[in-house]
Design a protein around this motif. Structure first.
Motif, PDB file in Angstrom:
ATOM      1  N   VAL A  94     -27.168  16.484 -36.906  1.00  0.00           N
ATOM      2  CA  VAL A  94     -27.212  15.111 -37.171  1.00  0.00           C
ATOM      3  C   VAL A  94     -26.173  14.724 -36.212  1.00  0.00           C
ATOM      4  O   VAL A  94     -24.861  15.074 -36.212  1.00  0.00           O
ATOM      5  N   THR A  95     -26.485  13.722 -35.143  1.00  0.00           N
ATOM      6  CA  THR A  95     -25.547  13.378 -34.238  1.00  0.00           C
ATOM      7  C   THR A  95     -25.202  11.805 -34.902  1.00  0.00           C
ATOM      8  O   THR A  95     -25.928  11.056 -35.354  1.00  0.00           O
ATOM      9  N   LEU A  96     -23.974  11.612 -34.696  1.00  0.00           N
ATOM     10  CA  LEU A  96     -23.240  10.326 -35.263  1.00  0.00           C
ATOM     11  C   LEU A  96     -23.235   9.455 -34.093  1.00  0.00           C
ATOM     12  O   LEU A  96     -22.653   9.747 -33.007  1.00  0.00           O
ATOM     13  N   LYS A  97     -24.056   8.282 -34.175  1.00  0.00           N
ATOM     14  CA  LYS A  97     -23.990   7.273 -33.095  1.00  0.00           C
ATOM     15  C   LYS A  97     -22.826   6.540 -32.897  1.00  0.00           C
ATOM     16  O   LYS A  97     -22.082   6.042 -33.648  1.00  0.00           O
ATOM     17  N   GLN A  98     -22.129   6.572 -31.544  1.00  0.00           N
ATOM     18  CA  GLN A  98     -20.981   6.006 -31.156  1.00  0.00           C
ATOM     19  C   GLN A  98     -21.426   5.126 -30.092  1.00  0.00           C
ATOM     20  O   GLN A  98     -21.893   5.684 -28.917  1.00  0.00           O
ATOM     21  N   GLY A  99     -20.907   3.878 -30.047  1.00  0.00           N
ATOM     22  CA  GLY A  99     -20.946   3.104 -28.943  1.00  0.00           C
ATOM     23  C   GLY A  99     -22.526   2.517 -28.614  1.00  0.00           C
ATOM     24  O   GLY A  99     -23.291   3.188 -29.236  1.00  0.00           O
ATOM     25  N   ILE A 100     -22.601   1.704 -27.865  1.00  0.00           N
ATOM     26  CA  ILE A 100     -23.992   1.165 -27.828  1.00  0.00           C
ATOM     27  C   ILE A 100     -24.606   1.471 -26.386  1.00  0.00           C
ATOM     28  O   ILE A 100     -24.270   1.584 -25.329  1.00  0.00           O
ATOM     29  N   ALA A 101     -25.978   2.142 -26.686  1.00  0.00           N
ATOM     30  CA  ALA A 101     -26.507   2.893 -25.521  1.00  0.00           C
ATOM     31  C   ALA A 101     -26.821   1.697 -24.657  1.00  0.00           C
ATOM     32  O   ALA A 101     -26.862   0.808 -24.918  1.00  0.00           O
ATOM     33  N   GLN A 102     -27.293   2.193 -23.293  1.00  0.00           N
ATOM     34  CA  GLN A 102     -27.589   1.312 -22.251  1.00  0.00           C
ATOM     35  C   GLN A 102     -28.787   0.661 -22.424  1.00  0.00           C
ATOM     36  O   GLN A 102     -28.633  -0.669 -22.126  1.00  0.00           O
ATOM     37  N   ASP A 103     -29.862   1.134 -23.023  1.00  0.00           N
ATOM     38  CA  ASP A 103     -31.128   0.321 -23.148  1.00  0.00           C
ATOM     39  C   ASP A 103     -30.801  -0.408 -24.155  1.00  0.00           C
ATOM     40  O   ASP A 103     -31.577  -1.366 -24.265  1.00  0.00           O
ATOM     41  N   LEU A 104     -30.072  -0.103 -25.351  1.00  0.00           N
ATOM     42  CA  LEU A 104     -29.936  -1.038 -26.529  1.00  0.00           C
ATOM     43  C   LEU A 104     -29.290  -2.289 -25.947  1.00  0.00           C
ATOM     44  O   LEU A 104     -29.463  -3.426 -26.322  1.00  0.00           O
ATOM     45  N   GLY A 105     -27.907  -2.293 -25.451  1.00  0.00           N
ATOM     46  CA  GLY A 105     -27.402  -3.130 -24.624  1.00  0.00           C
ATOM     47  C   GLY A 105     -28.225  -4.182 -23.745  1.00  0.00           C
ATOM     48  O   GLY A 105     -27.907  -5.188 -23.918  1.00  0.00           O
ATOM     49  N   LYS A 106     -29.051  -3.535 -22.914  1.00  0.00           N
ATOM     50  CA  LYS A 106     -30.053  -4.402 -22.054  1.00  0.00           C
ATOM     51  C   LYS A 106     -30.900  -4.986 -23.040  1.00  0.00           C
ATOM     52  O   LYS A 106     -31.104  -6.332 -22.451  1.00  0.00           O
ATOM     53  N   LYS A 107     -31.450  -4.570 -24.132  1.00  0.00           N
ATOM     54  CA  LYS A 107     -32.191  -5.262 -25.078  1.00  0.00           C
ATOM     55  C   LYS A 107     -31.470  -6.615 -25.532  1.00  0.00           C
ATOM     56  O   LYS A 107     -32.024  -7.729 -25.639  1.00  0.00           O
ATOM     57  N   ILE A 108     -30.260  -6.345 -25.986  1.00  0.00           N
ATOM     58  CA  ILE A 108     -29.409  -7.416 -26.758  1.00  0.00           C
ATOM     59  C   ILE A 108     -29.105  -8.663 -25.767  1.00  0.00           C
ATOM     60  O   ILE A 108     -29.336  -9.604 -25.896  1.00  0.00           O
ATOM     61  N   VAL A 109     -28.650  -8.078 -24.460  1.00  0.00           N
ATOM     62  CA  VAL A 109     -28.542  -9.033 -23.454  1.00  0.00           C
ATOM     63  C   VAL A 109     -29.852  -9.777 -23.150  1.00  0.00           C
ATOM     64  O   VAL A 109     -29.718 -11.245 -22.977  1.00  0.00           O
ATOM     65  N   LYS A 110     -30.977  -9.383 -22.977  1.00  0.00           N
ATOM     66  CA  LYS A 110     -32.344  -9.840 -22.679  1.00  0.00           C
ATOM     67  C   LYS A 110     -32.637 -11.065 -23.665  1.00  0.00           C
ATOM     68  O   LYS A 110     -32.923 -12.113 -23.519  1.00  0.00           O
ATOM     69  N   LEU A 112     -30.320 -12.351 -25.904  1.00  0.00           N
ATOM     70  CA  LEU A 112     -29.367 -13.371 -26.137  1.00  0.00           C
ATOM     71  C   LEU A 112     -29.706 -14.575 -24.780  1.00  0.00           C
ATOM     72  O   LEU A 112     -29.729 -15.566 -24.864  1.00  0.00           O
ATOM     73  N   LYS A 113     -30.272 -13.956 -23.618  1.00  0.00           N
ATOM     74  CA  LYS A 113     -30.342 -14.782 -22.513  1.00  0.00           C
ATOM     75  C   LYS A 113     -31.594 -15.684 -22.735  1.00  0.00           C
ATOM     76  O   LYS A 113     -31.804 -16.928 -22.364  1.00  0.00           O
ATOM     77  N   GLY A 114     -32.660 -14.962 -23.352  1.00  0.00           N
ATOM     78  CA  GLY A 114     -34.004 -15.442 -23.561  1.00  0.00           C
ATOM     79  C   GLY A 114     -33.745 -16.580 -24.994  1.00  0.00           C
ATOM     80  O   GLY A 114     -34.750 -17.254 -24.957  1.00  0.00           O
ATOM     81  N   SER A 115     -32.631 -16.646 -25.664  1.00  0.00           N
ATOM     82  CA  SER A 115     -32.759 -17.579 -26.853  1.00  0.00           C
ATOM     83  C   SER A 115     -32.284 -18.995 -26.357  1.00  0.00           C
ATOM     84  O   SER A 115     -32.080 -19.724 -27.188  1.00  0.00           O
ATOM     85  N   LYS A 116     -31.855 -19.151 -25.195  1.00  0.00           N
ATOM     86  CA  LYS A 116     -31.319 -20.255 -24.602  1.00  0.00           C
ATOM     87  C   LYS A 116     -30.173 -20.730 -25.307  1.00  0.00           C
ATOM     88  O   LYS A 116     -29.708 -22.178 -25.245  1.00  0.00           O
ATOM     89  N   LEU A 117     -29.363 -20.148 -25.830  1.00  0.00           N
ATOM     90  CA  LEU A 117     -27.886 -20.170 -26.317  1.00  0.00           C
ATOM     91  C   LEU A 117     -26.930 -20.212 -25.008  1.00  0.00           C
ATOM     92  O   LEU A 117     -27.249 -19.749 -23.833  1.00  0.00           O
ATOM     93  N   LYS A 118     -25.901 -21.263 -25.022  1.00  0.00           N
ATOM     94  CA  LYS A 118     -25.103 -21.273 -23.670  1.00  0.00           C
ATOM     95  C   LYS A 118     -23.951 -20.249 -23.756  1.00  0.00           C
ATOM     96  O   LYS A 118     -22.760 -20.644 -23.966  1.00  0.00           O
TER      97      LYS A 118
END
Length: 161
Positions: A94-110, A112-118
Motif C-alpha cells: 500500500v503506497t501512501l500518496k504524498q504530494g500532487i502528481a503532475q497529471d492531477l496538477g495539470k487537471k486542477i490548473v485546467k 481553474l483556468k476554464g472556470s473564468k475565475l480571475k
C-alpha cells in the motif's frame, strides 16, 4: 496579492499511531488468533501480510477505520495488487500518496483556468500556488477544487492577504 497553496501531505506520525492501534486489535481479536497477519511501514509504503483474502479484506477495514480515527483520510492509501508470499500468505503493498502528481496538477490548473475565475495558478513541484486580486476569488477557487471530487486528500495552506 492574496494567495494560497494546494498541497497533499500525509502526517506519518498519525499513520504510525493508527498502525499501532491496528496491531493491538489484531492481537486481541478472536478471528485473528493464531494467524500471522501483520502490517509494517517503511518510508511511505505499507506492507500488509495476511493468511487469506478474508483476513486481507478485514485488515483493509481495520486500516481505514484506524486512519479515520487518527484524522487521516483513507484516500491517501493506494492499494497495490495482492500477491502470493511464502507460507501460503498474501502480501499487499500500500503506497501512501504524498504530494500532487503532475497529471492531477495539470487537471486542477485546467479546471481553474476554464472556470473564468480571475486567479493565476502555478505548479511548484508537488504543490500548486493560487493567487488572485480578491480574497473572494480565492475562496471560490477552493470551493471549485473541493467540488472536483479528486480521489486524493488536498489541504489548502498559507492563505495570505
Amino acid at each position: 496579492m492574496p494567495s494560497f497553496d494546494i498541497v497533499s501531505e500525509t502526517d506519518l506520525t498519525e499513520v504510525d499511531n493508527a498502525l499501532a492501534g491496528m496491531r493491538r486489535e489484531i492481537e486481541q481479536r478472536y478471528d485473528f488468533k493464531g494467524s500471522n497477519c501483520s502490517v509494517e511501514r517503511k518510508e511511505g509504503v505499507l506492507t500488509i501480510l495476511a493468511d487469506d483474502d478474508l483476513k486481507l479484506r478485514q485488515m483493509h477495514d481495520l486500516l481505514s477505520t484506524y486512519l479515520t480515527r487518527r484524522k487521516v483520510d483513507p484516500k491517501v492509501c493506494d492499494l497495490g495488487t495482492p500477491e502470493k508470499a511464502s507460507g501460503n500468505q498474501i502480501r499487499q503493498v500500500v503506497t501512501l500518496k504524498q504530494g500532487i502528481a503532475q497529471d492531477l496538477g495539470k487537471k486542477i490548473v485546467k479546471e481553474l483556468k476554464g472556470s473564468k475565475l480571475k486567479v493565476q495558478v502555478s505548479i511548484q513541484g508537488d504543490s500548486l500556488r493560487v493567487s488572485g486580486k480578491k480574497r473572494d476569488d480565492l475562496q471560490d477557487a477552493i470551493a471549485l477544487v473541493k467540488d472536483m471530487g479528486v480521489d486524493q486528500p488536498l489541504q489548502y495552506e498559507n492563505f495570505r492577504d
